[in-house]
Design an enzyme around this catalytic site. Structure first.
Site, PDB file in Angstrom:
ATOM      1  N   GLU A 167     -22.685 -24.480   6.729  1.00 15.25           N
ATOM      2  CA  GLU A 167     -21.577 -25.433   6.720  1.00 15.25           C
ATOM      3  C   GLU A 167     -22.027 -26.703   6.000  1.00 15.25           C
ATOM      4  OE1 GLU A 167     -18.049 -26.364   9.785  1.00 15.25           O
ATOM      5  OE2 GLU A 167     -20.030 -26.844  10.556  1.00 15.25           O
TER       6      GLU A 167
ATOM      7  N   HIS B 167     -24.315 -28.638  14.931  1.00 15.73           N
ATOM      8  CA  HIS B 167     -23.221 -29.096  14.070  1.00 15.73           C
ATOM      9  C   HIS B 167     -23.494 -30.524  13.608  1.00 15.73           C
ATOM     10  CE1 HIS B 167     -19.211 -30.076  12.608  1.00 15.73           C
ATOM     11  NE2 HIS B 167     -18.934 -28.783  12.636  1.00 15.73           N
TER      12      HIS B 167
END
Length: 233
Positions: free
Chosen positions: A155, A91
């Site tokens: 993302e 992430h």
């Protein structure tokens, strides 16, 4: 594979709020066919918590070593022992991780019996310079494990927490460029307001939800729209 809905709580929630949230999901589980993965902070984990079949627990990171002098880290084996089935890796909010480190983590997760959700995504500069495809292909080449089951989470960094989402064609293009790379989900400002539009993207396998997953009613609205979409197909 069922549509995958992943809730990334980041550094939010308490053990009691997690137990309450899971209890509400369990009560609704007969209305849900999608696969749900809830990723709370490590402190909220309870290995003995009761989960219905379509609800799984995930971690937000793991180290690539089994054990050692790594202050503040947690291993994939420790997550597995706590009852995790999934782990989010790479992430963008985890600073300074290299592609090779993310790949090592994903391979260690698989060896420990976890299903890694590996994040890829371009920053705002690459997006403006139309380098999205180039960046994603590079990250896939250098972050993904050589074998085992995993999920890619596209993302875009510039979309996280901003309320901005790429148009469907742009997301579809990323999915197309990752053809043959297992299942691909989208993350970045997913909400009950835009989920219906996102669900029209061909070959989208799921969504990774951040802040919109913290409120049960908002999260459940997203689930309901997913269920409605697939009940009509």
């Amino acid at each position: 594979m069922s549509f995958l809905i992943v809730a990334n709580w980041k550094m939010n929630g308490t053990r009691s709020s997690f137990v309450d949230f899971i209890g509400k999901l369990n009560n609704k589980s007969n209305e849900i066919t999608s696969k749900l993965v809830i990723c709370p902070p490590f402190t909220s984990f309870q290995s003995n918590i009761e989960l219905n079949n379509n609800i799984k627990i995930g971690g937000q990171n793991c180290h690539h070593k089994e054990f050692g002098s790594y202050t503040g880290e947690i291993s994939a084996g420790m997550l597995k022992e706590l009852g995790c089935s999934y782990v989010i890796l790479g992430h963008s909010e985890r600073a300074h991780e290299t592609d090779s480190e993310i790949k090592l983590k994903s391979e260690t997760a698989i060896e420990s019996g976890l299903h890694p959700i590996i994040c890829v995504g371009e920053n705002s500069e690459d997006y403006k310079n139309k380098k999205t495809k180039e960046v994603i292909e590079y990250q896939c080449k250098n972050r993904l494990p050589t074998q085992g089951k995993y999920t890619i989470a596209y993302e875009p960094i510039w979309a996280i927490g901003t309320g901005n989402v790429p148009n469907n064609d742009a997301i579809a293009e990323v999915i197309k460029s990752c053809t043959g790379k297992k299942h691909i989900i989208y993350g970045g400002s997913v909400s009950s307001e835009n989920i219906e539009n996102l669900l029209s993207i061909p070959n989208l396998s799921g969504v990774l939800i951040g802040s919109a997953s913290l409120d049960f009613d908002h999260f459940y609205k997203i689930i309901q729209q997913v269920e409605k979409k697939f009940s009509l197909n």
